[in-house]
Design a protein around this motif. Structure first.
Motif, PDB file in Angstrom:
ATOM      1  N   LEU A  88       0.834  -1.206   0.000  1.00 27.98           N
ATOM      2  CA  LEU A  88       0.000   0.000   0.000  1.00 27.98           C
ATOM      3  C   LEU A  88       0.869   1.258   0.000  1.00 27.98           C
ATOM      4  CD1 LEU A  88      -2.769  -1.078   2.534  1.00 27.98           C
ATOM      5  CD2 LEU A  88      -3.039  -0.715   0.100  1.00 27.98           C
ATOM      6  N   HIS A 146       1.323   4.475  -2.727  1.00 26.66           N
ATOM      7  CA  HIS A 146       0.988   5.772  -2.127  1.00 26.66           C
ATOM      8  C   HIS A 146      -0.433   5.801  -1.591  1.00 26.66           C
ATOM      9  CE1 HIS A 146       4.726   7.453  -3.447  1.00 26.66           C
ATOM     10  NE2 HIS A 146       4.517   6.892  -4.618  1.00 26.66           N
ATOM     11  N   ARG A 147      -0.952   4.642  -1.284  1.00 23.68           N
ATOM     12  CA  ARG A 147      -2.289   4.631  -0.686  1.00 23.68           C
ATOM     13  C   ARG A 147      -2.207   5.024   0.784  1.00 23.68           C
ATOM     14  NH1 ARG A 147      -5.404   0.515  -2.845  1.00 23.68           N
ATOM     15  NH2 ARG A 147      -6.911   0.840  -1.182  1.00 23.68           N
ATOM     16  N   ILE A 148      -1.115   4.653   1.438  1.00 21.33           N
ATOM     17  CA  ILE A 148      -0.960   5.028   2.848  1.00 21.33           C
ATOM     18  C   ILE A 148       0.413   5.647   3.054  1.00 21.33           C
ATOM     19  CG2 ILE A 148      -2.513   3.220   3.664  1.00 21.33           C
ATOM     20  CD1 ILE A 148      -0.097   1.667   4.577  1.00 21.33           C
ATOM     21  N   THR A 160      -4.613  10.148  -5.443  1.00 20.27           N
ATOM     22  CA  THR A 160      -3.536  10.016  -4.464  1.00 20.27           C
ATOM     23  C   THR A 160      -3.083  11.380  -3.969  1.00 20.27           C
ATOM     24  OG1 THR A 160      -1.995   9.909  -6.278  1.00 20.27           O
ATOM     25  CG2 THR A 160      -2.628   7.810  -5.266  1.00 20.27           C
ATOM     26  N   ALA A 169      -4.123   3.995   9.043  1.00 22.14           N
ATOM     27  CA  ALA A 169      -3.265   4.188   7.874  1.00 22.14           C
ATOM     28  C   ALA A 169      -4.104   4.430   6.634  1.00 22.14           C
ATOM     29  CB  ALA A 169      -2.361   2.969   7.690  1.00 22.14           C
ATOM     30  N   ASN A 198      -5.549   7.880   6.552  1.00 14.89           N
ATOM     31  CA  ASN A 198      -4.579   8.970   6.739  1.00 14.89           C
ATOM     32  C   ASN A 198      -4.683   9.612   8.122  1.00 14.89           C
ATOM     33  OD1 ASN A 198      -3.279   8.925   4.248  1.00 14.89           O
ATOM     34  ND2 ASN A 198      -5.084   9.871   3.313  1.00 14.89           N
TER      35      ASN A 198
END
Lengths: 347, 179, 421
Positions: A306, A310-312, B5, B99, B102
């Motif tokens: 992930l 760049h999801r997290i 993203t 996570a 965010n």
């Protein structure tokens, strides 16, 4: 009459069956970690010869760290030895068939190889310290002038790393009285586990000790590590991304090898099946599935996947999990392996 | 994909409380059906503390009835406990959710009118009080209020009313911490 | 299918830990999604700013309550096997007050503090440290407060049995109470907290069926059904898989021989429960060491865990076989009976007899038996008398060897660990 017996291979009940305590797993863990670090830093040394712009990242810290870790690991092994004063006797002979003998000789070669690469990277790792030791930095300078020697050091590190990593597994699998360890896959399994731990360690170093923190001194490094620990990591560090990819491939291979290891034992004799059931459904199942597979492999694999997308946000957590899982793998394999011998003895 | 993203680094809003509660209820129901017991949290810390004390001072831990209750009968390692593994999962699940939304951040949660130091001191004192309360009540908000509430347990409902009562009674004096 | 799966022996202790980890992940995930990793969100509850805690907790309670009611009403879940924390009224009231005070001071409860620590909240981490400190402190004062902590015990009791209200009616009442509380909470949020109602608030005047209204409606509907459909299913109505039972009995897989039992006892194994189903007086006169006494009439469905290994014995075999059948039908997977009962125990363990024309092998085996007999306080008989007639010379039973401290109470079943929080 059908015989019904419940095996209670529990370390709390039969402590006598567990001749090896924490020392051997710790030694195997540190040995594997050092093997991984050697391979990664050896590869880096060779690559840096061709590609002068290659970022050093924290590969340069690895050899010095490895020296320290290996010494700790040897200390743990030494604690486990019955006759501590006779340790030198291992070096009087060389038995081709004895893994112990192989191991002690590999370790004897590992130290100089590590020392050479540590010397090579000292000026980049601790510049201040290097300035105080002009002899060392002069040596390092001289080494850097001969690419052939640098290349040889790099290759030696990689080769010895592979040997050391495989040896930590073979050490167990030659003890044929323990059915759980009767698998040729233990060597590669521990090697790849060591590689992933090594990559995770370098990743961890990258998090706690930034190149831009400008710390030369060791105490500075420790302080800045503590401060950085509490700071959210910088997103998308180029070097760490590569490491995450590498770590993920190592972890995937490790997972596959673990699967093959289990399938191999399951398709073997009944004794082996019963041995592997110790970690699949038996008294070590919870630790194996939750700590080794869940927290140690699958979770970091998912998190790093992930992160790579760049999801997290990128954190040190996967690296810490990989390191913890690698230690747990060795503890579980060593403990369950010793219990597996008892199962055989009872029949 | 790049668009999503780029904007996704802001923390996402919390989900609707009713649906979160519904999901929590389903987790609890799953635990009832699969295990025949509810959720919990404080018991895992009791076990961890008892195990640690036992490792440091075995005689002291064994002579203390409170610790002894968490050490089991010696046939299995005390840390091989249902709640310990459950709470391990809570950490993992909380981290995963944080996570993905965010919400991972090293930060002190507090109102604007209190400094970090006092807030952390309050957190420490609150934690200590909570542990004592949970041990008297044989459970915390998860083990008693949530689990026992769903099973119509007499003690749990009495407990739950008292939790809200105690908290509301003191809330006015602590408003500087939160508002 | 019968649930709870674990208590019906679908999987063992070890696998239950893996299940615990999975359930924990879901629990932590949902708590974090709900915003419970943040102390400000939690504390807002106590200032009527945002009554999330109330909404989430009561929706969860109502969902699980109706869910477990419906499943047990359908006979899927045996409600008597779902662990109910015993009630100690005063300690729980005092504990609740202390916990509530701790909640508003610290901002978390134990479960939510784990989630907040996992997402990096420093106050959450400090809170966990405080909790550990509090536990150590509590352990030290525990001897002083132990009496209080065990006072006003009401046992495992539900509101339904306390107030003599049918379970289903109570479920409906709680559902209605929760929905009223939600509406009140949304009213309070707008009134005191100055919060605008959400799009799918229960209060909003729109006539549309917002998802949360559907949820509320659905649960109220289930509550109405609960109110009229009677009591949930509880254990004692047993069910039997006759084929499995016949197979068990036919292959003698349900037997434990006296030799085997003697071996286990000599080895000091503690992984089984030895139950004497005779009357207390007989038990007091003599019983096998380590046995506990549960007269057949007092045999209850929750004598031990469903997976525990239980060995029954009586004088002969009939009563133990009946106890065995009862427990098998209740889903105990590891029930056994002592073959031959106490008679056999006396004959071959306590007072073994060597035949006059014994072969050397038999003699050697007899020496071992004599040692075992001595261990259990019996005596080997080297009588020459042929074992034809009734053994009139059978000696009186020796007084029981070191009495097990269990006493004769059926409740003295060994419990591994506490199940509650």
């Amino acid at each position: 009459m059908i015989e019904t017996t419940i095996h209670r291979q529990n370390p709390m009940i039969d402590p006598a069956f567990h001749a090896w305590g924490w020392e051997i797993p710790v030694y195997l863990f540190l040995g594997g970690l050092v093997a991984g670090l050697m391979i990664l830093s050896g590869y880096h040394i060779i690559r840096a010869l061709w590609d002068k712009d290659r970022a050093h990242g924290h590969y340069v810290t690895a050899p010095i760290l490895s020296l320290a870790l290996l010494t700790v690991g040897m200390g743990a092994l030494f604690l486990d030895l019955e006759h501590k004063l006779y340790v030198w006797r291992l070096y009087l002979t060389f038995e081709v068939t004895s893994p112990m003998s192989w191991g002690s000789w590999i370790l004897l070669l590992v130290y100089p190889a590590l020392a050479a690469s540590a010397l090579l990277t000292l000026p980049q790792t601790f510049p201040k310290l290097a300035r105080r030791l002009p002899f060392c930095s002069r040596c390092a300078g001289a080494l850097h002038d001969c690419p052939r020697v640098v290349q040889a050091i790099g290759f030696a590190n990689m080769l010895l790393g592979v040997m050391l990593g495989i040896y930590t597994g073979i050490l167990l699998s030659t003890l044929s009285a323990r059915p759980l360890w009767n698998s040729a896959l233990l060597g590669p399994l521990f090697l790849f586990s060591g590689l992933s731990t090594g990559a995770a360690t370098i990743h961890l170093l990258a998090h706690v000790r930034r190149p831009d923190s400008g710390s030369d001194d060791f105490s500075d490094a420790v302080l800045s590590a503590l401060v950085n620990w509490l700071r959210p990591p910088a997103p998308g560090h180029v070097g760490t991304q590569k490491l995450e990819h590498a770590d993920n491939s190592f972890l995937t291979v490790e997972l596959l090898l673990l699967g093959l290891f289990i399938v191999g034992l399951l398709s073997s004799t009944e004794v082996h099946q019963r041995a592997v059931e110790l970690i699949l459904t038996g008294p070590y199942a919870a630790a194996f599935w939750v700590l080794v597979v869940g927290c140690g492999i699958v979770l970091p694999l998912t998190l790093q996947f992930l992160q790579a997308q760049h999801r997290i946000r990128s954190t040190v957590v996967p690296a810490l999990l990989v390191i913890g899982g690698s230690l747990a793998l060795r503890i579980v394999i060593v403990a369950a392996g010793q219990a597996s011998a008892w199962t055989v003895a009872s029949h | 994909m790049t668009d999503s993203t780029d904007t996704s680094h802001a923390p996402r809003p919390h989900v609707n409380p009713y649906w979160a509660g519904f999901a929590l209820g389903l987790v609890l129901l799953t635990s009832f059906v699969v295990m025949g017991r509810g959720l919990g949290a404080s018991g895992a810390f009791s076990t961890a503390v008892a195990t640690t004390v036992h490792a440091v001072a075995p005689a002291h831990a064994e002579s203390n009835a409170f610790y002894a209750g968490y050490l089991g009968d010696g046939t299995t390692h005390p840390m091989k406990d249902w709640l310990v593994f459950e709470v391990l999962g809570v950490f993992v699940g909380g981290f995963l959710s944080g996570a993905l939304a965010n919400r991972l951040k090293f930060v002190v949660e507090k109102g604007p009118r209190i400094a970090n130091g006092p807030r952390l001191a309050f957190a420490f004192v609150g934690g200590a009080l909570m542990a004592i309360g949970a041990k008297f009540a044989l459970g915390c908000t998860s083990g008693q209020a949530l689990t026992g509430g769903a099973l119509l347990n007499v003690g749990s409902w009495a407990f739950m009313m008292c939790v809200f009562g105690g908290a509301y009674a003191l809330a006015w004096f602590l408003r500087r911490q939160w508002l | 299918m019968t649930a709870p799966l674990f208590k019906y022996g679908l999987f063992g202790d070890e696998i239950s830990l893996i299940v615990a980890f999975g359930i924990g992940i879901a629990f932590g995930f949902v708590l974090e999604r709900a915003g419970f990793g943040n102390a400000r969100v939690l504390a807002a509850q106590f200032y009527f700013r945002d009554l999330r805690v109330l909404k989430v907790m009561f929706t969860a309670i109502v969902t699980a309550m109706t869910g477990v009611y419906v499943l047990s009403r359908m006979g899927v879940v045996d409600l008597s096997l779902v662990y109910l924390t015993p009630t100690f009224l005063w300690p729980q009231i005092v504990g609740g007050l202390i916990l509530g005070v701790g909640f508003v001071i610290g901002g978390y409860c134990p479960g939510t503090s784990c989630v907040s620590a996992a997402t990096g909240r420093i106050d959450g981490i400090v809170y966990v440290l405080g909790m550990i400190f509090g536990l150590i402190g509590f352990a030290e004062i525990y001897p002083m407060v132990e009496n209080f902590a065990h006072s006003s015990a009401l046992g495992q009791i539900t509101l339904s049995s306390l107030f003599k209200i049918p379970y289903g009616v109570l479920v409906f009442a709680v559902v209605v109470m929760a929905v009223v509380a939600f509406v009140g909470a949304e009213w309070a949020e707008t009134k005191f907290g100055g919060k605008k109602p959400d799009a799918d608030s229960l209060l909003a005047p729109a006539k549309t069926l917002a998802p949360s209204r559907l949820l509320a409606g659905g649960i109220v509907g289930l509550g109405v059904i609960a109110a009229v459909s009677g009591d949930p299913y509880r254990g004692p109505f047993a069910r039997v898989d006759t084929r499995e039972l016949a197979l068990n009995a036919g292959t003698k897989a349900d037997h434990i021989s006296v030799d085997q039992l003697a071996d286990w006892l000599v080895q000091g194994r503690n992984d089984f429960l030895l139950v004497d189903v005779r009357e207390p007086a007989e038990f007091a006169a003599y019983h096998i060491p380590e046995a506990i006494n549960v007269p057949l009439a007092a045999l209850s469905p929750d004598i031990a865990d469903r997976t525990e290994r239980i060995v029954f014995y009586s004088d002969g075999s009939i009563h133990s076989a009946q106890a065995w059948l009862l427990l098998k039908s209740l889903g105990y997977s590891n029930a056994y009976m002592l073959f031959g009962g106490l008679e056999e125990w006396k004959d071959s363990i306590l007072f073994p007899r060597l035949a006059a024309d014994a072969t050397p092998e038999q003699k050697a085996a007899f020496d071992k038996r004599a040692a075992t007999a001595a261990h259990f306080g019996g005596a080997a008989q080297t009588g020459v008398a042929p074992a034809t007639g009734t053994p009139t010379e059978t000696p009186k039973l020796a007084p029981p060897p070191p009495p097990a401290g269990d006493g004769a109470a059926p409740a003295a079943v060994k419990k591994k660990k506490k199940e509650g929080c």
